[in-house]
Design a protein around this motif. Structure first.
Motif, PDB file in Angstrom:
ATOM      1  N   LEU B   7       0.824  -1.206   0.000  1.00  0.00           N
ATOM      2  CA  LEU B   7       0.000   0.000   0.000  1.00  0.00           C
ATOM      3  C   LEU B   7       0.857   1.254   0.000  1.00  0.00           C
ATOM      4  CD1 LEU B   7      -2.909  -0.932   2.403  1.00  0.00           C
ATOM      5  CD2 LEU B   7      -3.098  -0.195   0.024  1.00  0.00           C
ATOM      6  N   LEU B   8       1.932   1.194   0.765  1.00  0.00           N
ATOM      7  CA  LEU B   8       2.818   2.352   0.806  1.00  0.00           C
ATOM      8  C   LEU B   8       3.480   2.595  -0.541  1.00  0.00           C
ATOM      9  CD1 LEU B   8       4.544   2.046   4.272  1.00  0.00           C
ATOM     10  CD2 LEU B   8       3.113   3.904   3.450  1.00  0.00           C
ATOM     11  N   PRO B  11       1.531   4.656  -4.172  1.00  0.00           N
ATOM     12  CA  PRO B  11       1.675   5.982  -4.816  1.00  0.00           C
ATOM     13  C   PRO B  11       2.785   6.025  -5.849  1.00  0.00           C
ATOM     14  CG  PRO B  11       1.490   6.216  -2.463  1.00  0.00           C
ATOM     15  CD  PRO B  11       1.669   4.752  -2.720  1.00  0.00           C
ATOM     16  N   LEU B  12       3.710   5.105  -5.764  1.00  0.00           N
ATOM     17  CA  LEU B  12       4.815   5.111  -6.733  1.00  0.00           C
ATOM     18  C   LEU B  12       4.316   4.908  -8.167  1.00  0.00           C
ATOM     19  CD1 LEU B  12       7.506   3.099  -4.770  1.00  0.00           C
ATOM     20  CD2 LEU B  12       7.436   5.551  -5.196  1.00  0.00           C
ATOM     21  N   TYR B  14       2.253   6.571  -9.446  1.00  0.00           N
ATOM     22  CA  TYR B  14       2.121   7.906 -10.016  1.00  0.00           C
ATOM     23  C   TYR B  14       3.443   8.471 -10.510  1.00  0.00           C
ATOM     24  CZ  TYR B  14      -2.540   8.331  -8.012  1.00  0.00           C
ATOM     25  OH  TYR B  14      -3.843   8.184  -7.695  1.00  0.00           O
TER      26      TYR B  14
END
Lengths: 212, 433
Positions: B7-8, B11-12, B14
């Protein structure tokens, strides 16, 4: 130098945690988070084809007619973020996000409606959470003064809260931020009649801070 | 635990779109160089069918006829026997034409390096009768500059157009002012290199001299007695026109300042420059004698004269002059021609050409319109009327008909009552942009 910073942070944290622990542990409906970090992105190079091109310089029809070609590059800026919200349920905390964001050489002060919430309904020592915000940023200190206007922003993110068990916690979060802005440059009205730059910044942010 | 890490990392995804997207839209004057063979320019000139006005320049009135210069393209000829309904007769294609003057049936027009004499006895069929070189090998028209190269027999000219371009930028802007360096520069780039140089540099461009006419204040051609006076940037050229059809090149007088306009009054020539006004005595028309040079701050300034007072407009803004110079209408006492002095200054926004039919003074204010003053006492000018909705660069007050020309065309007003001007007609200019 670095060691002092670390010591300062360590003591600072210990003091605030100690302070928080001495308080009566009655879970508050209000949640405030304060985070600080960086946001990173890339810029494009200048396009030498757009205007007459002389060596490493392009000729611009403005006061300073020659400008060196600027290459593409990575940009890292500071971000300070605060969130104040009311807990409707642990999965949905609605509130307001304020802060300071630096993009390249311009600062923006975002004011956004934000929601946060715990994921998976888990309230253990480690609680993952999401955040989502959308709003408007006003232009802060920047090289263009009043020429630069802020714009719409939206930002999704994910984070992890390390709970202290008394409603306070340590946070780390990461996410994406889209920020729009507009520069209406002052022109001489003779050679250049108007110059408007529509900007949209796209950044990844990494922040850490506290929740109480 | 693995799930959280995933989950962390989410965002990558993006990351691919973490590049700033910025577009700068700039509207500016674009100059394109143009080369013309002198042999093409020297083709005999004859009347062509009427065309619509695009970029009207100087204005000249001779009898019932009205000549409007189409800047660098030619001359529009109108029959203005009825000012309420001017009728287009013909168009004279003259490359490089800016100024005109008429003596009897001969119209003098400049065409880059040449002075062309045209027979206008029949305005519907105008024909070239003579052509001589003015001796000027370069010149400025508006913001463009041309020059003649004898070796290649070519005219190097510029074409000015308004261009709009959109380019992708690096989101850091381009600066027209000094950049803000501290304390946030650390987060971005420095802009030291070019911005610090020439802080006060103002884009230097040519003085605009858009219009003129009989008694027009922005003319660069003037006729008194048997002489045609032509001014360019730095000199005054005389042509003997005792025989109008064959102008003979005469004396050249060097002028130091940037000459803009010439206004003949009685036995004097008043030459407006960007830094002041020259007064020449032309009692002997072939031998102009400098009486005085009246200097003031650098600005654009056409001149008109009535009796003992010269009216000079100083326009500090835009193309000529130094930024920050005030826009004023100066009344200069010239009762002593060798020692002119400012009698009174009136602040006035962007004044251009002006005209006087005593006791009424007309002052053009470009985009700001036209003002009508009562000048019965030059030391106490009174505004009688203002027109804000016209674009006026120059005026000719002529037997109760006021002709004003501007970007949007030619207006004719009846000023028999100077307090209430009546619009008679308008010839529209088709705006190129």
């Amino acid at each position: 130098m670095k060691i002092f910073t670390h010591l300062f942070l360590f003591f600072g944290l210990s003091v605030s945690f100690a302070h928080a622990q001495t308080e009566q542990t009655k879970p508050s409906r209000w949640r405030t988070t304060v985070q600080m970090g960086i946001q990173a992105g890339r810029v494009r190079p200048d396009q030498p084809t757009a205007y007459p091109y002389y060596g490493d310089y392009i000729y611009l029809p403005n006061y300073y007619n020659y400008s060196s070609i600027r290459p593409a590059g990575n940009r890292i800026g500071l971000t300070i973020h605060t969130f104040i919200g009311y807990t409707l349920r642990p999965q949905l905390i609605t509130g307001l996000a304020l802060g300071v964001d630096y993009y390249n050489n311009s600062a923006f002060l975002p004011i956004a409606a934000a929601i946060q919430g715990d994921l998976f309904g888990r309230t253990k020592r480690l609680t993952p959470f999401y955040s989502l915000e959308s709003g408007y940023a006003i232009a802060g200190p920047n090289p263009h003064d009043n020429e630069l206007k802020g714009g719409w922003l939206w930002s999704p993110g994910l984070g992890l809260r390390i709970n202290k068990g008394n409603g306070t916690g340590f946070l780390i979060s990461a996410g994406y931020k889209h920020q729009e802005a507009r520069q209406v440059a002052s022109v001489d009205g003779v050679q250049v009649l108007s110059q408007i730059e529509n900007r949209s910044y796209n950044r990844l942010f990494f922040r850490m801070g506290f929740s109480f | 635990m693995k799930a959280y890490i995933l989950l962390l990392l989410l965002p990558l995804v993006y990351l691919t779109s973490c590049t700033d997207n910025c577009e700068q839209t700039r509207t500016y004057r674009k100059y394109t160089s143009v080369q013309l063979f002198i042999s093409d320019i020297r083709q005999p000139i004859s009347s062509a069918p009427p065309q619509s006005l695009v970029e009207p320049g100087k204005l000249y009135v001779k009898g019932q006829y009205l000549f409007i210069v189409e800047v660098k393209k030619g001359i529009h000829v109108f029959d203005n026997s009825n000012p309420a309904n001017p009728r287009a007769i013909s168009f004279l294609p003259i490359p490089g034409n800016v100024d005109i003057a008429v003596r009897d049936n001969i119209l003098y027009a400049d065409s880059y390096i040449d002075l062309v004499a045209l027979d206008i006895s029949n305005p519907t069929a105008i024909k070239e009768v003579n052509r001589t070189e003015t001796g000027f090998t370069n010149g400025r028209v508006g913001r463009t500059y041309w020059s003649y190269d004898k070796q290649t027999m070519k005219i190097y000219d510029q074409r000015e157009e308004i261009a709009t371009e959109t380019v992708k930028t690096d989101c850091e802007g381009t600066f027209n002012v000094l950049p803000y360096l501290v304390p946030i520069a650390w987060f971005g780039r420095y802009y030291e290199s070019f911005a610090f140089a020439d802080v006060a540099y103002n884009s230097v461009s040519a003085p605009t001299a858009p219009t003129t006419g009989t008694g027009g204040s922005m003319a660069r051609f003037a006729i008194t007695s048997n002489q045609l006076y032509v001014v360019n940037n730095s000199s005054l050229q005389l042509f003997d026109i005792t025989d109008p059809a064959t102008p003979v090149k005469g004396k050249t007088v060097n002028l130091n300042w940037n000459v803009e306009t010439i206004f003949p009054y009685r036995t004097n020539l008043f030459i407006g420059t960007t830094t002041g006004m020259y007064i020449y005595d032309v009692v002997n028309p072939a031998e102009p004698k400098q009486l005085s040079a009246f200097s003031h701050v650098r600005s654009c300034d056409p001149v008109v004269v009535h009796e003992n007072y010269a009216y000079v407009t100083l326009r500090g803004t835009s193309t000529c002059g130094v930024a920050g110079t005030q826009d004023v209408l100066d009344v200069v006492d010239i009762s002593n021609l060798t020692a002119p002095r400012v009698a009174k200054s009136y602040p006035l926004e962007t004044p251009y050409g002006l005209g006087i039919d005593y006791p009424t003074l007309f002052v053009c204010q470009g985009n700001k319109g036209l003002s009508v003053f009562d000048a019965s006492n030059p030391l106490d000018l009174k505004v009688q009327q203002t027109f804000a909705n016209v674009n006026a660069f120059d005026v000719i007050p002529l037997s109760k008909t006021l002709l004003t020309i501007g970007k949007d065309g030619l207006y004719q007003y009846d000023y028999s009552n100077p307090v209430a001007l009546r619009l008679l007609s308008k010839i529209d200019a088709r705006q190129p942009n």
